[in-house]
Design a protein around this motif. Sequence first.
Motif, mmCIF file in Angstrom:
data_model
loop_
_atom_site.group_PDB
_atom_site.id
_atom_site.type_symbol
_atom_site.label_atom_id
_atom_site.label_comp_id
_atom_site.label_asym_id
_atom_site.label_seq_id
_atom_site.Cartn_x
_atom_site.Cartn_y
_atom_site.Cartn_z
ATOM 1 N N GLN A 1 -18.167 73.891 5.183
ATOM 2 C CA GLN A 1 -18.993 72.984 5.969
ATOM 3 C C GLN A 1 -18.683 71.511 5.685
ATOM 4 N N THR A 2 -18.340 71.198 4.444
ATOM 5 C CA THR A 2 -18.044 69.813 4.070
ATOM 6 C C THR A 2 -16.742 69.778 3.272
ATOM 7 N N GLY A 3 -16.245 68.567 3.074
ATOM 8 C CA GLY A 3 -15.048 68.369 2.256
ATOM 9 C C GLY A 3 -13.738 68.461 2.994
ATOM 10 N N LYS A 4 -13.768 68.787 4.279
ATOM 11 C CA LYS A 4 -12.508 69.012 5.008
ATOM 12 C C LYS A 4 -11.709 67.720 5.162
ATOM 13 N N LEU A 5 -12.376 66.668 5.636
ATOM 14 C CA LEU A 5 -11.654 65.414 5.857
ATOM 15 C C LEU A 5 -11.134 64.837 4.546
ATOM 16 N N GLY A 6 -11.978 64.843 3.517
ATOM 17 C CA GLY A 6 -11.536 64.322 2.220
ATOM 18 C C GLY A 6 -10.377 65.112 1.654
ATOM 19 N N PHE A 7 -10.413 66.432 1.858
ATOM 20 C CA PHE A 7 -9.311 67.255 1.359
ATOM 21 C C PHE A 7 -8.012 66.906 2.061
ATOM 22 N N VAL A 8 -8.016 66.851 3.392
ATOM 23 C CA VAL A 8 -6.783 66.596 4.133
ATOM 24 C C VAL A 8 -6.220 65.219 3.783
ATOM 25 N N LEU A 9 -7.086 64.198 3.750
ATOM 26 C CA LEU A 9 -6.602 62.842 3.442
ATOM 27 C C LEU A 9 -6.014 62.772 2.040
ATOM 28 N N SER A 10 -6.726 63.337 1.057
ATOM 29 C CA SER A 10 -6.216 63.293 -0.317
ATOM 30 C C SER A 10 -4.965 64.153 -0.467
ATOM 31 N N ALA A 11 -4.878 65.246 0.283
ATOM 32 C CA ALA A 11 -3.692 66.108 0.200
ATOM 33 C C ALA A 11 -2.473 65.404 0.791
ATOM 34 N N VAL A 12 -2.632 64.739 1.916
ATOM 35 C CA VAL A 12 -1.508 64.007 2.507
ATOM 36 C C VAL A 12 -1.064 62.891 1.561
ATOM 37 N N ILE A 13 -2.034 62.168 0.997
ATOM 38 C CA ILE A 13 -1.700 61.115 0.038
ATOM 39 C C ILE A 13 -0.979 61.718 -1.165
ATOM 40 N N GLY A 14 -1.429 62.895 -1.607
ATOM 41 C CA GLY A 14 -0.785 63.551 -2.744
ATOM 42 C C GLY A 14 0.667 63.895 -2.468
ATOM 43 N N THR A 15 0.970 64.376 -1.272
ATOM 44 C CA THR A 15 2.357 64.724 -0.947
ATOM 45 C C THR A 15 3.254 63.491 -0.875
ATOM 46 N N PHE A 16 2.659 62.326 -0.615
ATOM 47 C CA PHE A 16 3.425 61.085 -0.601
ATOM 48 C C PHE A 16 3.466 60.410 -1.964
#
Length: 483
Positions: free
Chosen positions: A155-170
Amino acid sequence: MLKRIFSVPVGFLLIVLFSVLISSFSLYSQSIRLDESQSIWVSTKSVRDILYLQSQDVNPPLYNLLLHFWVQVFGTSLDATRTLSLIFFLLTLGAIYILFKEASNTRIAFLTVALFALSPFVLWYSNETRTYTLFTLVTTINNIYYLQFLRTRGQTGKLGFVLSAVIGTFTHYFFFFVLLTQFLYAIIRHRNLFLKFFGLLFLTGFGFLPWAVYVFINGLAAATQPVIPTPTTFNIFETLISFLFGFQNPVVTGVLVSFWPLIVLFMLLVFTNRPQLNHAREIDYFMLLSFLPIILTFLLSFIRPIFLARYLIFVLPTLFFLLAWALENFPAGLSRLFTTILLVIMVGLLLVQNFSVNTPVKEDYQQVSNFLDQNAAPQDIIAVSAPFTIYPLEYSYTGHTKIVTIPLWDQYAVGPTPPFTVNSMQSQLASYSQIYNRLFLVLSYDQGYESRIRNYMDTHYKLLEDKVFPSGIDLRVYKLRYS
């Protein structure tokens, strides 16, 4: 007294403050290191050039892009560039507390912060001009959103996960080990959320795709791979010991590694069927994230060596959480005793690591540059090997003697460093012997041909002086011609 200290969060905060002050005082006074000089050199280029240079490197571009804008404001001094990493380190402490307070309780969360902040290994990189503190920060934040996603059933955490994951891959390519661990854990323990989580991974991959295509077009950094030896099982134990006790001389490290049976016994005492006094949520996930990347890196290194302890720094928050949780699950008296002993040892070895001249990872290019400032004349020439070691020397050297590399390399030209051949070295040195009086040869990073350079020089030119600096930097002075 000890009981009061370890029952009050202020005690842990004082430990953190002490460790940061000691580390900052000692590390800010140290010479620039090879990796730092490369980061500073890249950060002074344009954004377009940074993207191209990083596509040829083993790291993604985010940290050097941030450093690029940082140096525009604060300059390229070593103190300024190291401060950026120190800021990421301090932010990581807060993120660690938030992550593990939700997973356990305040006491374990603060003990985790204290262990992380007192780790000599962590503090060695806490203000190094490299991506490691940013990598650890992004990984910790990503874990906060990942567990939030699981706990709320998507229900929550989706946007934060995707943004932090993309930043992590970079930030670092090893972040994909984090994503792989999360993927496996979702399959094993949260199958009902698998499709939702797979969608988040798809969005993360979509965000990383442009960079992946750009790297592929530019050759997959095939010509800039560092020389990393194939690891042994000893390296795994050595890495785990260094996480706790930092970089010590080989004798001390060997003694610490020899205690691994006691470590196994300690873990057996914790994970036996006795009742747990302090429960933790998702303890199986933290165990998986702490050890699976290490195992995978070790196994993959038999195909292509990639096993470096600093690349695995992102597992330390969860690893120290497991240790804090284990310590807190002993009876109160034993818990305080074990915790006190561990923290005292860590502080002692932190001081040894940061102030000893025999610390194996110290690179004293500043001392080398001071020697060259005092002894090298304009009629002489300075040569360094491997070629990329020209960066720290150029950064710290203030004299007027020409600096070249063996093999000869133009770092401003497009393409990889040239391969070493004896014939090209002979031609290079023959031309120098017609112009310069002495050659100051700096050998500081063996790419597999350092002994051939040394042997050739020793058999063809007169050795005038040989000085060895910390971390095995060998400066040899040769007579090239006579007046």
